[in-house]
Scaffold this active site. Structure first.
Site, short mmCIF file in Angstrom:
data_model
loop_
_atom_site.label_atom_id
_atom_site.label_comp_id
_atom_site.label_asym_id
_atom_site.label_seq_id
_atom_site.Cartn_x
_atom_site.Cartn_y
_atom_site.Cartn_z
N CYS A 135 -18.94 -50.11 -60.06
CA CYS A 135 -17.59 -50.37 -60.59
C CYS A 135 -17.59 -50.68 -62.10
CB CYS A 135 -16.94 -51.52 -59.83
SG CYS A 135 -18.08 -52.85 -59.44
N HIS A 248 -12.43 -56.36 -62.88
CA HIS A 248 -13.54 -56.68 -63.77
C HIS A 248 -13.05 -56.48 -65.20
CE1 HIS A 248 -15.91 -56.83 -60.27
NE2 HIS A 248 -16.75 -55.85 -60.46
P1 NAP Z 1 -17.92 -56.07 -47.27
O1 NAP Z 1 -16.53 -56.51 -47.55
O2 NAP Z 1 -18.93 -57.08 -46.91
O3 NAP Z 1 -17.87 -54.93 -46.11
C1 NAP Z 1 -19.04 -54.36 -45.59
C2 NAP Z 1 -18.69 -53.22 -44.65
O4 NAP Z 1 -19.90 -52.60 -44.19
C3 NAP Z 1 -17.95 -53.69 -43.41
O5 NAP Z 1 -17.06 -52.71 -42.96
C4 NAP Z 1 -19.10 -53.86 -42.40
O6 NAP Z 1 -18.68 -53.75 -41.05
C5 NAP Z 1 -19.93 -52.65 -42.77
N1 NAP Z 1 -21.28 -52.82 -42.28
C6 NAP Z 1 -22.15 -53.80 -42.57
N2 NAP Z 1 -23.30 -53.65 -41.86
C7 NAP Z 1 -23.14 -52.55 -41.09
C8 NAP Z 1 -23.92 -51.86 -40.14
N3 NAP Z 1 -25.15 -52.29 -39.80
N4 NAP Z 1 -23.43 -50.74 -39.56
C9 NAP Z 1 -22.18 -50.30 -39.87
N5 NAP Z 1 -21.38 -50.90 -40.76
C10 NAP Z 1 -21.84 -52.01 -41.37
O7 NAP Z 1 -18.54 -55.29 -48.53
P2 NAP Z 1 -17.79 -54.37 -49.60
O8 NAP Z 1 -17.45 -55.19 -50.78
O9 NAP Z 1 -16.72 -53.56 -48.95
O10 NAP Z 1 -18.99 -53.44 -50.06
C11 NAP Z 1 -19.61 -52.53 -49.19
C12 NAP Z 1 -20.59 -51.68 -49.98
O11 NAP Z 1 -19.85 -50.86 -50.89
C13 NAP Z 1 -21.56 -52.47 -50.87
O12 NAP Z 1 -22.70 -52.88 -50.16
C14 NAP Z 1 -21.88 -51.47 -51.96
O13 NAP Z 1 -22.92 -50.62 -51.56
C15 NAP Z 1 -20.58 -50.70 -52.08
N6 NAP Z 1 -19.79 -51.20 -53.22
C16 NAP Z 1 -19.71 -50.43 -54.28
C17 NAP Z 1 -18.99 -50.86 -55.36
C18 NAP Z 1 -18.96 -50.02 -56.57
O14 NAP Z 1 -19.23 -50.58 -57.60
N7 NAP Z 1 -18.60 -48.77 -56.50
C19 NAP Z 1 -18.35 -52.08 -55.38
C20 NAP Z 1 -18.44 -52.87 -54.27
C21 NAP Z 1 -19.16 -52.41 -53.19
P3 NAP Z 1 -18.40 -55.09 -40.17
O15 NAP Z 1 -17.06 -55.61 -40.61
O16 NAP Z 1 -18.39 -54.56 -38.79
O17 NAP Z 1 -19.52 -56.04 -40.46
O1 3JN Z 2 -20.88 -57.11 -57.85
C1 3JN Z 2 -20.01 -56.30 -58.15
O2 3JN Z 2 -19.02 -56.61 -58.83
C2 3JN Z 2 -20.15 -54.89 -57.74
C3 3JN Z 2 -21.08 -54.78 -56.59
C4 3JN Z 2 -21.60 -53.67 -56.20
C5 3JN Z 2 -22.58 -53.62 -55.14
C6 3JN Z 2 -22.68 -54.67 -54.23
C7 3JN Z 2 -23.65 -54.64 -53.24
C8 3JN Z 2 -24.53 -53.59 -53.15
C9 3JN Z 2 -23.44 -52.54 -55.03
C10 3JN Z 2 -23.27 -51.38 -55.96
O3 3JN Z 2 -22.27 -50.70 -55.84
O4 3JN Z 2 -24.13 -51.12 -56.79
C11 3JN Z 2 -24.43 -52.54 -54.05
C12 3JN Z 2 -25.39 -51.41 -53.92
O5 3JN Z 2 -25.02 -50.42 -53.31
O6 3JN Z 2 -26.51 -51.54 -54.40
#
Ligand code: NAP
Ligand code: 3JN
Length: 339
Positions: A135, A248
């Protein structure tokens, strides 16, 4: 090659999370042609439903068999799930748009911000995966690209002020709970962050690595070079978690090869795709997290010349990390894919 249809079966992996639920909302809002929405999450969420276009859709447990008939799979359930299940989804014929860091630096996987490098989307065919950047990188490169095209950026120094929603749903609860506890003179509980986040700033996002930087900081360095298609741009970052729920903010300093005045930079950014120029300090007009929340654009203000070097600019860049920083960028990639 991706087969064009009137509408598509779309899987959302991590559908119950902060990013996944935003993805479902953005798909509906932008009227993405969805014939079936398949929300996938862990077994903890089996039996739950998510709302899509006024209907409740059952969440299914993610397995390797989840992707039969899926055209597009939007992944946001963490890098481990992406590493395990993107290959299965691609083998079943889906194009994966992955929000995690799992494949971002894979040389055969395109890393895409549609305002910057939409042409790279076509390179998805080797693995069937398109990576969505971090992000903090996304909003920065949306602002940098038009300035780079005009004056060639040599160096970037960025400090981020990242909201807790970047860590997920549990971190948002932690900020709320700690704030309530402190305002009522109670003990603060720390579950998500190593230190109190309420009324504090933590110069620590993701893990520390050997060079003293955090992984989040190095993501900004490496991803910027890959998306901009220019390894000569030197980038250094300090990433800070702040007690803000959403959006952010970034202080960005750039040094360019060609001189750009603040007015020239304003003129360029005023017509740049995905950018809203919000810059009138005399009237206290500059981008604020609380105003930008919910928007799909990247807001830029406080543009001024860096008087310490001949060709330098400072600016303040704000975007909604769950929308442009994650869900909206992913859905925009999907829109390009079906175009
Ligand atoms: P979150 O609110 O903690 O949600 C996590 C999601 O993943 C929930 O739907 C959870 O399901 C699911 N999950 C966790 N463990 C799992 C498993 N073993 N099998 C299937 N589903 C599972 O986290 P979030 O903020 O949405 O972030 C999720 C991911 O998106 C991060 O880890 C990162 O890789 C990515 N992300 C990317 C950005 C970016 O910068 N583009 C920003 C934030 C996040 P349950 O509800 O069933 O536990
Ligand atoms: O911390 C933030 O503001 C963005 C977080 C991103 C994030 C959180 C958990 C795992 C990532 C990411 O998108 O790089 C990951 C990951 O996939 O490594």
């Amino acid at each position: 090659m991706f087969k064009k249809k009137d509408s598509y079966v779309v899987a959302v992996v991590g559908a119950t999370g902060a990013v996944g639920s935003e993805m479902i909302e953005v798909l509906a809002e932008r009227n993405f042609p969805v014939s079936e929405l398949r929300p996938l999450a862990s077994e903890r969420s089996e039996g739950k439903t998510v709302e899509f276009k006024g209907k409740n859709v059952k969440v299914q447990k993610l397995t390797a068999e989840s992707f039969k008939g899926v055209d597009i799979a939007l992944f946001s359930a963490g890098a481990d799930r992406s590493l395990e299940f993107c290959p299965a989804a691609a083998a079943a014929g889906a194009v994966c748009i992955d929000n995690s860091s799992a494949f971002r630096m894979d040389p055969v996987v395109p890393l895409v911000v549609p305002e910057v490098n939409p042409h790279d989307i076509a390179k998805y065919t080797t693995k069937g995966i398109i990576a969505n950047p971090n992000c903090s990188t996304i909003q920065m490169v949306v602002a940098l690209k038009p300035l780079h095209d005009a004056a060639k950026i040599k160096r970037v120094v960025v400090t981020t002020f990242q909201s807790v929603s970047g860590t997920g749903a549990k971190a948002m609860d932690e900020l709320l709970d700690q704030t309530k506890a402190l305002l009522s003179f109670q003990e603060v509980e720390k579950k998500v962050y190593p230190h109190q986040i309420a009324f504090n700033c933590l110069p620590h996002i993701d893990k520390f690595i050997e060079n003293g930087y955090t992984k989040e900081e190095m993501k900004m360095v490496n991803e910027t070079n890959k998306i901009m298609g220019d390894d000569s741009i030197r980038v250094t970052a300090t990433t800070v978690r702040v007690p803000v729920f959403r959006c952010h903010s970034e202080s960005v300093n750039i040094e360019t090869e060609k001189k750009l005045s603040a007015n020239e930079a304003r003129a360029i950014l005023s017509t740049a795709p995905g950018v809203v120029l919000y810059d009138d300090p005399a009237r206290n007009v500059y981008p604020l997290a609380i105003d930008v929340a919910g928007s799909d654009d990247t807001y830029v203000g406080r543009i001024r010349e860096d008087e310490s070097i001949p060709n330098g600019l400072n600016m303040w860049v704000v975007a909604d990390n769950l929308r442009k920083g994650a869900a909206t960028n992913a859905v925009q990639i999907a829109e390009y894919l079906i175009k």
